[in-house]
Enzyme design. Sequence first.
Site, PDB file in Angstrom:
ATOM      1  N   CYS A 266      -7.226  -5.764  -1.459  1.00 17.03           N
ATOM      2  CA  CYS A 266      -8.223  -5.613  -0.399  1.00 17.03           C
ATOM      3  C   CYS A 266      -8.661  -4.171  -0.211  1.00 17.03           C
ATOM      4  CB  CYS A 266      -7.721  -6.196   0.917  1.00 17.03           C
ATOM      5  SG  CYS A 266      -6.268  -5.340   1.539  1.00 17.03           S
TER       6      CYS A 266
ATOM      7  N   GLU B 266       0.817  -1.216   0.000  1.00 15.26           N
ATOM      8  CA  GLU B 266       0.000   0.000   0.000  1.00 15.26           C
ATOM      9  C   GLU B 266       0.849   1.265   0.000  1.00 15.26           C
ATOM     10  OE1 GLU B 266      -2.578   0.137   3.450  1.00 15.26           O
ATOM     11  OE2 GLU B 266      -1.074  -0.780   4.732  1.00 15.26           O
TER      12      GLU B 266
ATOM     13  N   ASP C  49      -4.664   3.308   0.367  1.00 14.70           N
ATOM     14  CA  ASP C  49      -3.438   4.037   0.695  1.00 14.70           C
ATOM     15  C   ASP C  49      -2.502   4.112  -0.508  1.00 14.70           C
ATOM     16  OD1 ASP C  49      -3.675   5.015   3.319  1.00 14.70           O
ATOM     17  OD2 ASP C  49      -3.580   2.976   4.077  1.00 14.70           O
TER      18      ASP C  49
HETATM   19  C1  PEP Z   1      -5.912   0.190   1.959  1.00 10.67           C
HETATM   20  O1  PEP Z   1      -5.137   1.103   2.289  1.00 10.67           O
HETATM   21  O2  PEP Z   1      -6.305   0.009   0.786  1.00 10.67           O
HETATM   22  C2  PEP Z   1      -6.426  -0.746   2.969  1.00 10.67           C
HETATM   23  C3  PEP Z   1      -7.137  -1.800   2.628  1.00 10.67           C
HETATM   24  O3  PEP Z   1      -6.203  -0.431   4.273  1.00 10.67           O
HETATM   25  P1  PEP Z   1      -7.034   0.699   5.054  1.00 10.67           P
HETATM   26  O4  PEP Z   1      -8.135   1.172   4.160  1.00 10.67           O
HETATM   27  O5  PEP Z   1      -7.555   0.092   6.306  1.00 10.67           O
HETATM   28  O6  PEP Z   1      -5.991   1.738   5.283  1.00 10.67           O
HETATM   29 MG    MG Z   2      -4.245   1.089   4.288  1.00 10.65          MG
END
Ligand code: PEP
Ligand code: MG
Length: 539
Positions: free
Chosen positions: A500, A429, A453
Amino acid sequence: MEKYYGKSVLQGIAVGKLYVFEKKQSSWTKQTIEDADAEMVRFSSAKEKAVAQLDGLYRDALEKVGEENAMIFDVHKMMLDDLDYLEAIEERIRSEMVNAEYAVTVTGEEFSAVFASMDDDYMKARAADVIDISARVVRILEGGEDAGLHTTEPVIVLADDLSPSETIQMDKTKILAFVTKHGSANSHTAILARSLNIPSLVNVDMEILKEYHGKEAVVDGVEGALYVEPDEQTLAEKKRGQEKLFAEAEKLQQLIGKENITKDGRSIKLYANMGNVEDVEKVLKNDAGGIGLFRSEFLYLGRDTFPTEEEQFLAYKEVVSRMEGKKVIIRTLDIGADKKADYFGLDAEENPALGYRAIRICLTQPEIFKTQLRAIYRAAAFGTVSIMFPMIISVSEIRRIKEIVAEVKAELTQEGVSFGEAELGIMIETPAAAIVSGELAKEVEFFSIGTNDLTQYTLAIDRQNQKLEPFYDSHHPAVLRLIQMTIENGHKAGIWVGICGELAADDTLTETFLDMGLDELSVSPTYILKLRDRIRNIG
Ligand code: PEP
Ligand code: MG
């Protein structure tokens, strides 16, 4: 009828009464009082209420997490009855003629400093507790209630803004929709709303006035609009729209038990993202193949102390057991940036998204990390668990993580505590991780791309800033190329690669992801069947 527009987070329709949610704000100042006896009555009554709250919390915790973990509330209760503490507060009120809020806060700080300077570890640990009990009494003195919703019927929550920790404390069965004046569609509160399948609007062009409380309203997530006191025709039309959406969701139920396979025979795994233990219900109902992202930091939000190893173990064990052998990917603590918990004692930062967060906290405060890893490994004995580490930028971080993991396993073995094995993977990320994914792939067993991110850091655009939403383009070629590069490097090293981030649910890209050879998509449970439908119509 009033109509306001906002940015939709979930395409549902909700009809119900508005509930204006106001933030708890500490606003007391030091004041000189005239009647010390009256101030002592105020203080004593607040203290009694605090004791009653702690009694309730103790009973609740006893039932949910066992005696060992419930003890803390009993300790707090005893501290509140400590004569030295009570006399110090009384002395301050009477001799300095100051208000109880001030007397309690300053006395709490003084006692805390004394505890912190003691040699005994147990006494040292009481330093935070005395601050905690003092804050509880001050909240009551200020007339503040807890952050929960005080309603018996489900409502449309209307707020200026909501933080993830406020959202997490609300009773989800009482929420029909969220509407906020501020907030971005990429924030964790929005992600939470999506995973709860609750229609939501952010960035709504209205002032949040108390007078809206209790008024009839419609939230239309398809149109991106809020209607306050809708006229009969609008109400009827929106109710028809709602029925249509329910019927479509009903039709998707036919895909339960079917494969995620294209017409030309390509298949992909469809897993679910979740944050709270209760979400596992939705994961199972929507027939996810596994859990691709369990945002474990939600266990740390909306509370005043660290969750203990036992508490975490019970939470993970419940999820893992209920998934009956299906894979559960637990992401270690990703606290920081918009996900804050006061008891971590994190300093305010100029650039929190680029700051002290996630794995950076875990690697510099290994005792916090180890407690979580112990709980995860113990839960791994009850099913199939993978562990995923957030915000990775380098190979050296993974090597250090692996050392800590080895220490944790050695300690559990030595103590004779049973635990299971877990596949280890990382989130991709940061642009750095995507660029060095060839090297990283040799160190781990899977990659999961966090596009939320990855977009923020690649485009240098704060995902929280609602003004920048028009620029926050997850389809930017730079983001897509980093995704492709990560998949290729992962496959070269023989490991699987998934996504994800929220982009995984974007069905305009499903075919592109299949063409790139992606192995897994992990999305809010709400999107599983819609994506299965999309995949089965490709080719
Ligand atoms: C992302 O950054 O895409 C991620 C799945 O983590 P979060 O949204 O919890 O930062
Ligand atoms: Mg993230």
